[in-house]
Design a protein around this motif. Structure first.
Motif, PDB file in Angstrom:
ATOM      1  N   TYR A   1      -7.942   3.409   1.544  1.00  0.00           N
ATOM      2  CA  TYR A   1      -7.749   2.809   2.856  1.00  0.00           C
ATOM      3  C   TYR A   1      -8.338   3.699   3.945  1.00  0.00           C
ATOM      4  CZ  TYR A   1      -5.774   1.345   7.253  1.00  0.00           C
ATOM      5  OH  TYR A   1      -5.663   0.957   8.568  1.00  0.00           O
TER       6      TYR A   1
ATOM      7  N   TYR B   1      -9.203  -4.028   2.301  1.00  0.00           N
ATOM      8  CA  TYR B   1      -8.425  -3.310   1.286  1.00  0.00           C
ATOM      9  C   TYR B   1      -6.936  -3.639   1.403  1.00  0.00           C
ATOM     10  CZ  TYR B   1      -6.706   0.448  -1.679  1.00  0.00           C
ATOM     11  OH  TYR B   1      -6.086   1.153  -2.684  1.00  0.00           O
ATOM     12  N   LEU B   2      -6.445  -3.769   2.626  1.00  0.00           N
ATOM     13  CA  LEU B   2      -5.046  -4.155   2.810  1.00  0.00           C
ATOM     14  C   LEU B   2      -4.799  -5.567   2.272  1.00  0.00           C
ATOM     15  CD1 LEU B   2      -4.220  -2.799   6.393  1.00  0.00           C
ATOM     16  CD2 LEU B   2      -3.608  -1.789   4.188  1.00  0.00           C
TER      17      LEU B   2
ATOM     18  N   VAL C   1       0.858  -1.177   0.000  1.00  0.00           N
ATOM     19  CA  VAL C   1       0.000   0.000   0.000  1.00  0.00           C
ATOM     20  C   VAL C   1       0.896   1.228   0.000  1.00  0.00           C
ATOM     21  CG1 VAL C   1      -0.178   0.144   2.529  1.00  0.00           C
ATOM     22  CG2 VAL C   1      -1.996   1.106   1.115  1.00  0.00           C
TER      23      VAL C   1
ATOM     24  N   SER D   1     -11.422  -1.372   5.589  1.00  0.00           N
ATOM     25  CA  SER D   1     -10.020  -0.970   5.421  1.00  0.00           C
ATOM     26  C   SER D   1      -9.089  -2.169   5.508  1.00  0.00           C
ATOM     27  CB  SER D   1      -9.646   0.074   6.478  1.00  0.00           C
ATOM     28  OG  SER D   1      -9.740  -0.457   7.788  1.00  0.00           O
TER      29      SER D   1
END
Length: 345
Positions: free
Chosen positions: A135, A168-169, A128, A165
């Motif tokens: 995020y 998303y990671l 990221v 979030s």
């Protein structure tokens, strides 16, 4: 990650732990404040920009030291909140806020020495970018709605923000692995001998990925967008200045950047000044961390190398054309490198 992301994460973690035991605003404020504490190490000046760079995210981001100080910060928090009877819960909340800060930082490529004092290895995954709105926004939205609504319904929104979030990671890790497999195939197809290879998220998104491969002759760079029409990645090779490095490798500053970058660095000489750049952060020919480390002079057939202490980081000045290239490359409209794109203008 950036300060806003750490504030948002801290607030969300605080609400998740303390939301049923205290006022949501207290939990959010505690999380936001404690979540920013590790990054206050940037206020410490170590004498030169290379030390400032490589001593950031050290003791203040080490899981061991953060665990040691968590009871103290929890006591201060409980005292200020007038909730000493909830001390053990505040302790858990403060500890989780503190340790999730460096764990999130480790997902970026910069380098976080979270294993101190047992190891000074600078961990950096690179799945990221240091600033990524996709995020941060779920955390801000989830916690924001939680504060605006009633306790139970608000906690659900906060949990949703944390979950989104986190997913998303995980997405970033999966896409990093996927692009890595494509890069390995393309490197082999181009006949490039690779000593080490790195895949990192491009700025502000997880659709465009940058690949850097160290080769015996130098290094190769390319970008791959998940919106590209095919899976072949075309690499462009660049010199790495290994002959310069062999001359100045005894210098502390040079060795420090070589260590901190895990070997992803290049050296150049222009107008008698030798510089070193961290290849992990930036794009050819612009790099975020570039430093002048020596002067090279020839006087009456006498060759001299004079090491200098960097006074400042060399700014990575970007042209207007580079700002045009980035969105085009993200959307898969060009497979040119930035250097080629600049040359074609």
């Amino acid at each position: 990650m950036d300060s806003l992301s750490q504030i948002a994460l801290g607030a969300a973690v605080g609400v998740a732990v303390m939301g049923r035991k205290t006022a949501l605003w207290k939990a959010a404020v505690m999380g936001a404040v404690v979540g920013t504490l590790p990054d206050l190490d940037v206020l410490i000046k170590h004498g030169d920009p290379i030390r400032d760079m490589t001593l950031h995210r050290t003791e203040s981001h080490a899981l061991f030291y953060l665990t040691l100080v968590a009871p103290l910060f929890a006591w201060i928090t409980a005292k200020l909140a007038r909730e000493m009877h909830l001390f053990k819960y505040w302790w858990l909340a403060v500890w989780l806020v503190l340790v999730t800060h460096p764990l999130l930082d480790t997902m970026t490529i910069y380098g976080t020495q979270l294993a101190l004092p047992f190891s000074d290895y600078p961990f950096g995954i690179g799945s990221v970018f240091v600033i990524d709105p996709l995020y941060t926004l779920p955390l801000l939205i989830g916690t924001g709605i939680a504060l605006a609504r009633k306790q139970l319904a608000g906690l659900r929104w906060n949990t949703f923000g944390l979950a989104a979030s986190s997913v998303y990671l995980l997405w970033g890790l999966a896409m990093q692995f996927y692009v890595g497999t494509l890069a390995d195939k393309s490197l082999a197809a181009q006949g490039l001998s690779v000593q080490q290879r790195l895949v990192t998220a491009a700025p502000f998104n997880s659709l465009l990925w940058r690949v850097v491969a160290i080769t015996p002759e130098g290094y190769a760079e390319s970008f791959y967008s998940l919106l590209d029409s095919d899976t072949e990645i075309r690499f462009v090779e660049y010199p790495r200045g290994q002959e310069i490095y062999q001359v100045v490798r005894s210098n502390w500053e040079v060795n420090r950047i070589a260590w901190f970058s895990h070997g992803y660095f290049k050296m150049e000489q222009q107008n008698g000044v030798i510089s070193i750049a961290d290849l992990r952060m930036g794009v050819e020919p612009y790099y975020t961390f570039t430093f002048d480390v020596a002067k090279h002079s020839i006087d009456k057939n006498n060759e001299r190398i004079i090491f200098i202490t960097p006074e400042q980081r060399i700014p990575a000045i970007k042209s207007e054309q580079s700002l045009q290239w980035f969105p085009q490359r993200l959307l898969g409209k060009t497979d040119q490198s930035l250097v080629e794109f600049l040359g074609s203008k």
